[in-house]
Write an enzyme that holds these catalytic residues in place. Sequence first.
Site, PDB file in Angstrom:
ATOM      1  NE  ARG A  18      -9.432   9.023  -2.732  1.00  0.00           N
ATOM      2  CZ  ARG A  18     -10.603   9.547  -2.429  1.00  0.00           C
ATOM      3  NH1 ARG A  18     -11.001  10.667  -3.002  1.00  0.00           N
ATOM      4  NH2 ARG A  18     -11.397   8.970  -1.555  1.00  0.00           N
ATOM      5  NE  ARG A  28      -6.524   6.342   3.100  1.00  0.00           N
ATOM      6  CZ  ARG A  28      -7.354   5.524   3.738  1.00  0.00           C
ATOM      7  NH1 ARG A  28      -8.569   5.936   4.038  1.00  0.00           N
ATOM      8  NH2 ARG A  28      -6.978   4.317   4.084  1.00  0.00           N
ATOM      9  CG  ASP A  81      -9.277  -1.900  -3.680  1.00  0.00           C
ATOM     10  OD1 ASP A  81      -8.656  -1.253  -2.811  1.00  0.00           O
ATOM     11  OD2 ASP A  81     -10.037  -2.845  -3.401  1.00  0.00           O
ATOM     12  CE1 TYR A  92     -13.402  -5.925   2.597  1.00  0.00           C
ATOM     13  CE2 TYR A  92     -11.831  -7.426   1.602  1.00  0.00           C
ATOM     14  CZ  TYR A  92     -12.123  -6.429   2.507  1.00  0.00           C
ATOM     15  OH  TYR A  92     -11.141  -5.941   3.330  1.00  0.00           O
ATOM     16  NE  ARG A 135      -3.879  -0.263   0.377  1.00  0.00           N
ATOM     17  CZ  ARG A 135      -4.989  -0.372   1.082  1.00  0.00           C
ATOM     18  NH1 ARG A 135      -5.281  -1.492   1.685  1.00  0.00           N
ATOM     19  NH2 ARG A 135      -5.827   0.624   1.161  1.00  0.00           N
TER      20      ARG A 135
HETATM   21  O1  CP3 Z   1      -0.175  -1.095  -2.655  1.00  0.00           O
HETATM   22  C1  CP3 Z   1      -0.475  -0.113  -3.375  1.00  0.00           C
HETATM   23  O2  CP3 Z   1       0.009   1.003  -3.211  1.00  0.00           O
HETATM   24  C2  CP3 Z   1      -1.415  -0.344  -4.555  1.00  0.00           C
HETATM   25  C3  CP3 Z   1      -2.772  -0.051  -4.337  1.00  0.00           C
HETATM   26  C4  CP3 Z   1      -3.697  -0.906  -3.462  1.00  0.00           C
HETATM   27  C5  CP3 Z   1      -4.873  -0.369  -2.894  1.00  0.00           C
HETATM   28  N1  CP3 Z   1      -5.561  -1.395  -2.296  1.00  0.00           N
HETATM   29  C6  CP3 Z   1      -5.280   1.037  -2.955  1.00  0.00           C
HETATM   30  C7  CP3 Z   1      -6.295   1.570  -2.027  1.00  0.00           C
HETATM   31  C8  CP3 Z   1      -3.658  -2.275  -3.153  1.00  0.00           C
HETATM   32  C9  CP3 Z   1      -2.593  -3.309  -3.479  1.00  0.00           C
HETATM   33  C10 CP3 Z   1      -4.850  -2.562  -2.416  1.00  0.00           C
HETATM   34  C11 CP3 Z   1      -5.207  -3.918  -1.943  1.00  0.00           C
HETATM   35  C12 CP3 Z   1      -6.375  -4.100  -1.068  1.00  0.00           C
HETATM   36  N2  CP3 Z   1      -7.583  -3.432  -1.081  1.00  0.00           N
HETATM   37  C13 CP3 Z   1      -6.466  -5.113  -0.071  1.00  0.00           C
HETATM   38  C14 CP3 Z   1      -5.397  -6.139   0.229  1.00  0.00           C
HETATM   39  C15 CP3 Z   1      -4.290  -5.585   1.035  1.00  0.00           C
HETATM   40  C16 CP3 Z   1      -4.641  -5.166   2.430  1.00  0.00           C
HETATM   41  O3  CP3 Z   1      -4.439  -4.003   2.754  1.00  0.00           O
HETATM   42  O4  CP3 Z   1      -5.077  -6.026   3.197  1.00  0.00           O
HETATM   43  C17 CP3 Z   1      -7.731  -4.987   0.546  1.00  0.00           C
HETATM   44  C18 CP3 Z   1      -8.261  -5.850   1.667  1.00  0.00           C
HETATM   45  C19 CP3 Z   1      -8.426  -3.934  -0.119  1.00  0.00           C
HETATM   46  C20 CP3 Z   1      -9.816  -3.481   0.141  1.00  0.00           C
HETATM   47  C21 CP3 Z   1      -9.856  -2.045   0.526  1.00  0.00           C
HETATM   48  N3  CP3 Z   1      -9.635  -0.991  -0.331  1.00  0.00           N
HETATM   49  C22 CP3 Z   1     -10.144  -1.487   1.811  1.00  0.00           C
HETATM   50  C23 CP3 Z   1     -10.440  -2.307   3.047  1.00  0.00           C
HETATM   51  C24 CP3 Z   1     -10.089  -0.097   1.681  1.00  0.00           C
HETATM   52  C25 CP3 Z   1     -10.437   0.962   2.689  1.00  0.00           C
HETATM   53  C26 CP3 Z   1      -9.553   1.072   3.825  1.00  0.00           C
HETATM   54  C27 CP3 Z   1      -8.123   1.424   3.476  1.00  0.00           C
HETATM   55  O5  CP3 Z   1      -7.241   0.654   3.855  1.00  0.00           O
HETATM   56  O6  CP3 Z   1      -7.896   2.442   2.839  1.00  0.00           O
HETATM   57  C28 CP3 Z   1      -9.732   0.202   0.341  1.00  0.00           C
HETATM   58  C29 CP3 Z   1      -9.520   1.542  -0.255  1.00  0.00           C
HETATM   59  C30 CP3 Z   1      -8.183   1.824  -0.834  1.00  0.00           C
HETATM   60  N4  CP3 Z   1      -7.468   0.970  -1.625  1.00  0.00           N
HETATM   61  C31 CP3 Z   1      -7.457   3.048  -0.716  1.00  0.00           C
HETATM   62  C32 CP3 Z   1      -6.274   2.889  -1.455  1.00  0.00           C
HETATM   63  C33 CP3 Z   1      -5.190   3.899  -1.683  1.00  0.00           C
HETATM   64  C34 CP3 Z   1      -7.911   4.285   0.025  1.00  0.00           C
HETATM   65  C35 CP3 Z   1      -8.883   5.006  -0.848  1.00  0.00           C
HETATM   66  C36 CP3 Z   1      -8.860   6.508  -0.715  1.00  0.00           C
HETATM   67  O7  CP3 Z   1      -8.008   7.170  -1.342  1.00  0.00           O
HETATM   68  O8  CP3 Z   1      -9.730   7.009  -0.028  1.00  0.00           O
END
Ligand code: CP3
Length: 340
Positions: free
Chosen positions: A36, A27, A72, A147, A23
């Site tokens: 964003r 943010r 995502d 999910y 990740r």
């Molecule tokens: O790693 C990276 O930089 C690449 C981008 C990436 C995102 N999500 C961007 C994102 C990757 C590889 C993911 C994977 C992801 N998404 C997982 C597996 C990894 C982990 O963290 O367990 C899961 C479970 C998700 C599902 C998801 N997406 C959740 C639970 C959330 C909200 C909470 C959070 O952690 O932010 C997201 C949103 C999300 N995915 C954001 C980002 C940058 C935040 C969105 C925003 O800008 O508001």
Amino acid sequence: MNNRFLDACWGKPVDCTPVWLMRQAGRYLPEYMAVRSKCTFLELCKTPDLAAEVTIQPVDILGVDAAILFSDILTPVEPMGLKLDFVPGPVFENPVRSMADVQRLRIPEPEKDLPYVLEAIKILRRELSGKVPLIGFGGAPFTLACYMVEGKGSKDWANIKRMMYYAPEIYSALMDKVTMMDMEYLNAQIKAGAQAIQIFDTWGGILSPTDYEKYVLPYTTRLINGLNRMETPVIHFVKGSGTMLQTVQKAGGDVMGLDWHINLGTARDLLGPGMAVQGNLDPSVLYAPSEVIEQEVTRILDENAGRPGHIFNLGHGILPTIPPENARFMVECVHRISQR
Ligand code: CP3
């Protein structure tokens, strides 16, 4: 071209330990927030130029050895027919609860249904050429199903567990379909230019080792076996896998992702010399003063004890309130301390 990440995936010697952060685009970076602030998260994922821009940000800012596509794990679930929103956690308006719901799901055609993902990969390969390799990714079938059935994040994931035990035929029909989707989606990422694939199984560790083996392992194994991975290493990250590493290892894959609940040295002893590892700093150590960060980086490198095939990473995603300069310092420590 900085190849130490790919070399380490294959267990080849490297000049110093490669490092990236799960990740790493997100943010905690003001540069990400600037992009964003002009669109929603989903719009960002669906606009290849912007997705490429935020993918590259951490490469320049932190000096990491790999880029990971900005998207995502749930992006490909939307064209399966589930209405997706982020508020900011993911929410599906119409979760999967019945056999009819499973039968309605379609298997997306990546070129037609997810063109923005493949386009972002192509842009990134051009813009990263001479810099670092690009990692593509997907959710493991089980985490995606969590999910899809729950409709949102959950503490106990009661709905999918209930489905598993009371309606195994619905559960397996769903997992079959998600596995097929994943295979086609990840192969399309490889074809578009992804140089490694990470499979995120964030929730695999909520099951007992016995249930993991019965309800998760067959699908992840099928997925990994179905990937065109002659030149593309597969990283398999199952959060909470420390108590069942050798079971998870049966899924195949080239690199085992580790969270911080097992010591890296213990994990390497269990997995044997044939498998590379990735990890495993507790993400909250990045809140600590620099001496503590340096100590923890040193400890993990010592646990690895010079064995080939180690990619340094966090044990899970970077937290949104981490100061970016601490992440940068961590990357610098890994490179400096591991220099050979
Ligand atoms: O790693 C990276 O930089 C690449 C981008 C990436 C995102 N999500 C961007 C994102 C990757 C590889 C993911 C994977 C992801 N998404 C997982 C597996 C990894 C982990 O963290 O367990 C899961 C479970 C998700 C599902 C998801 N997406 C959740 C639970 C959330 C909200 C909470 C959070 O952690 O932010 C997201 C949103 C999300 N995915 C954001 C980002 C940058 C935040 C969105 C925003 O800008 O508001």
